[in-house]
Scaffold this active site. Structure first.
Site, PDB file in Angstrom:
ATOM      1  N   ASP A   1       0.832  -1.201   0.000  1.00  0.00           N
ATOM      2  CA  ASP A   1       0.000   0.000   0.000  1.00  0.00           C
ATOM      3  C   ASP A   1       0.870   1.257   0.000  1.00  0.00           C
ATOM      4  O   ASP A   1       1.753   1.414   0.846  1.00  0.00           O
ATOM      5  CB  ASP A   1      -0.903  -0.020   1.241  1.00  0.00           C
ATOM      6  CG  ASP A   1      -1.941   1.079   1.227  1.00  0.00           C
ATOM      7  OD1 ASP A   1      -2.882   0.993   0.423  1.00  0.00           O
ATOM      8  OD2 ASP A   1      -1.807   2.034   2.025  1.00  0.00           O
TER       9      ASP A   1
ATOM     10  N   GLU B   1       1.317  -0.495  -5.190  1.00  0.00           N
ATOM     11  CA  GLU B   1       0.089   0.295  -5.324  1.00  0.00           C
ATOM     12  C   GLU B   1       0.471   1.766  -5.194  1.00  0.00           C
ATOM     13  O   GLU B   1       0.385   2.358  -4.122  1.00  0.00           O
ATOM     14  CB  GLU B   1      -0.933  -0.110  -4.256  1.00  0.00           C
ATOM     15  CG  GLU B   1      -2.299   0.526  -4.444  1.00  0.00           C
ATOM     16  CD  GLU B   1      -2.580   1.694  -3.497  1.00  0.00           C
ATOM     17  OE1 GLU B   1      -3.670   2.293  -3.616  1.00  0.00           O
ATOM     18  OE2 GLU B   1      -1.734   2.003  -2.653  1.00  0.00           O
TER      19      GLU B   1
END
Length: 662
Positions: A380, A409
């Site tokens: 993330d 990401e």
């Protein structure tokens, strides 16, 4: 130049692939071929020879393959990578006096010139015999003696010019003055799933069968057949850790949570534990390990979300306050991305004096989950952490688990996205969700697949995520979801969807102009009716089956776009090596109206005889067409199936030759 041997005359330039002067590695998967090119030349008219050297990281000796000339001074060589890990490659070039002599000999006319040149050739052969051993050495000496003997001139020429002699001399070259390329370039080799994969994202707490019930790993096991039937091989779970209670977000991201609101899984950490703990309502560590093993039985690999951030009540806050940035009012700065605010999340402070213990602890998070059987990680927001940290961490983790895969990401600036890929991330999110027109798609995917970017950046295409509900999906209805699914699954070798929101065509935004879902399950429990009659699950399963059955769709760098005289229709093709599998995709980008046009194909490139008919088999509708020539008509109604996925049959001559008629 002082220290250089002035007798080294060969030059090696413009080596490709080479990323940022050799600072970063290129990427391949097991079984792929590395094709290397370079400009290799020398002064004057002498011929040069060049070899490509390569070795695995765990081997000290080099293997060599000859490089072959292309146009001009360009040379090419190739080698196959057969194991996960790192490979090194470099080049060696030298002035090849025997090759030069042999080429010059063919231009000699006067017999006296030829006789003298044959004597020179005998010297080169004799010198090579001294470098060779055994039978090869004796054969070279015999050849030299024949050139100096009493044979007829024509026989000597035949001996000199025969290919066997050239091959022997190439095997024992004079490399005393060879030029070695000044870099050892790197290839990072991953397992095939790094190149070809189909991801399905699912909130494990949403696997319950009753409203307001919190799912667990046992109920997730019951969902596995459904996911497997659709053809996905990676199941990605958002964070599975305890969720903080301080500043917990409520439904639709409200600042005040109700007593039953579960909070965002990305607000990691509470009194029950942090990044190495499991949310109590999901089950135990043993439950999780059993779930991972069960998924593997279905051919599915579980991927975990690693989000390096903490809820205000994460145990790290008290145990390691030095890992966070404290404000003058003695509070920690929460995460922000204006206008977005994440009051329930504290970022790590990577400029702390205690950065080394912080790095080691974060590395241990990956290693902990590897011990539980997880080898794929979706990371993330990696762009909000230092580049050097990721380069170090990924290398360290791969020392322990060489087949570990990392999905970045990072929806951010291109240079940042590309840098993260260079540093070691296996796959990357990208701008695909917002590339909608033919021009946008063509330009973007040409950059990703036909430029140097393809050597290090592996795109993973997601038409939606829990954070991204594009305008195209909000207003395009069922055709939009089908169109974006086909594009994602065929433009890229790796793609994913966030479900069941995708197959159930969830398209309501939280507000006008927002890409946030209304009633997002990031903040509340959702009950999904996965058995709905209008679900796209069967269509998704069909597309994934086509991907698995056709090697052409399992690579990125073989993508080619073709002209269509309608801006609402995009056409592109992929083919496997030797044109053994040719796939042609035609998509109507208009979600509302039937569109038609003429597709133009490069028949010669595709190995199709221009004067003969050829078959195209639509794998979605199981319909066969007989096409003629480079231009053929297509028509697509988005209300039915907005795309063709054709397999081209190159050798069809008559209708009786169709496979379907056999």
């Amino acid at each position: 130049m002082q220290g250089e041997d002035g007798r080294k005359r060969a030059v090696i330039e413009q080596v490709k692939p080479e990323i940022d002067g050799g600072r970063f590695a290129i990427k391949r998967t097991v079984g792929e071929t590395v094709v290397v090119e370079a400009n290799v030349f020398t002064d004057g008219h002498d011929a040069v020879s060049c070899v490509l050297r390569y070795r695995r990281e765990d081997m000290s000796s080099w293997s060599e393959v000859p490089m072959h000339p292309l146009d001009g001074d360009r040379w090419q060589g190739k080698f196959k990578v057969t194991a996960v890990g790192r490979y090194y490659y470099t080049l060696i070039a030298w002035v090849d006096h025997f090759k030069s002599w042999r080429q010059e000999l063919t231009r000699r006319i006067q017999p006296e010139d030829i006789v003298l040149q044959l004597q020179v050739g005998a010297q080169w052969l004799e010198a090579a015999a001294g470098r060779a051993e055994g039978e090869a050495s004796q054969r070279l000496r015999n050849q030299a003696k024949r050139l100096e003997g009493t044979d007829e001139l024509s026989e000597k020429l035949t001996t000199t010019l025969e290919e066997e002699t050239a091959l022997l001399m190439a095997h024992y070259p004079d490399r005393r003055f060879a030029t070695c390329y000044d870099k050892e370039l790197i290839v990072v080799v991953d397992r095939p799933r790094a190149r070809f994969s189909a991801w399905y994202e699912m909130f494990p707490r949403a696997c319950a069968t009753q409203a307001s019930q919190h799912g667990d790993f046992k109920s997730c096991e019951a969902r596995l057949p459904y996911i497997a039937t659709m053809g996905f091989d990676v199941l990605y779970l958002p964070p599975i850790h305890p969720i903080g209670r301080i500043n917990r977000k409520g439904r639709n991201n409200t600042l005040i949570a109700g007593p039953e609101d579960p909070g965002s899984p990305w607000a990691i950490g509470a009194k029950e534990g942090g990044h190495k703990s499991i949310h109590p309502q999901l089950g135990t560590l043993e439950d999780f390990r059993r779930f991972v093993a069960k998924a593997r039985e279905f051919g599915i690999e579980v991927a975990l979300d690693i989000a390096f951030q903490c809820a205000p009540d994460h145990p790290y806050i008290k145990a390691h306050p030095e890992w966070f940035r404290w404000r003058p009012d003695n509070t920690v700065q929460y995460a922000e991305n204006p206008p977005k605010k994440y009051e329930d999340i504290y970022p790590f402070y990577f400029e702390t004096d205690q950065w080394q213990p912080l790095w080691e602890e974060l590395k241990s998070v990956f290693l902990f989950w590897i011990e539980q059987g997880v080898h794929i990680f979706r990371v993330d927001n990696p762009h909000t952490k230092p580049f050097l940290f990721w380069e170090w961490l990924i290398a360290e983790v791969k020392k322990v688990q060489p087949d570990a895969l990392f999905l970045s990401e990072a929806f951010t600036r291109p240079n940042v996205m590309y840098r993260l890929a260079k540093l070691g991330f296996t796959q990357s999110y990208n701008y695909f969700p917002w590339r909608n027109t033919k021009q946008e798609l063509t330009e973007y995917f040409t950059e990703l697949t036909q430029t140097e970017v393809r050597e290090y950046f592996r795109p993973n295409l997601w038409p939606n995520t829990p954070d991204i509900l594009t305008e195209y999906l909000q207003f395009g209805g069922r055709p939009a979801f089908m169109i974006r699914l086909v594009l994602a699954a065929t433009l890229g070798a790796s793609y994913g969807i966030y479900g069941p929101a995708y197959e159930l065509m969830e398209n309501m935004p939280r507000s006008s102009g927002s890409e946030e879902y209304l009633n997002s399950e990031k903040y509340q429990l959702r009950l999904w009716d996965i058995g709905r009659d209008d679900s796209l699950k069967d269509f998704i399963a069909q597309v994934n089956q086509i991907r698995r059955s056709h090697l052409a769709l399992q690579f990125d760098g073989n993508l080619h776009f073709y002209p269509v005289d309608n801006e609402q229709i995009i056409c592109y093709g992929k083919w496997a090596a030797n044109l053994a599998d040719i796939i042609l995709v035609v998509v109507n980008l208009d979600v509302h109206y039937t569109q038609s046009g003429w597709v133009e194909l490069p028949l010669e490139t595709l190995g199709i005889e221009p004067h003969l008919p050829y078959q195209v088999h639509d794998l979605l509708s199981d319909t066969h067409y007989l096409w003629h020539g480079p231009r053929n008509y297509v028509e697509l109604n988005p209300a039915l199936i907005p795309a063709h996925i054709f397999r081209l049959q190159r050798r069809v001559r008559t209708e009786q030759d169709f496979d379907s008629f056999m």
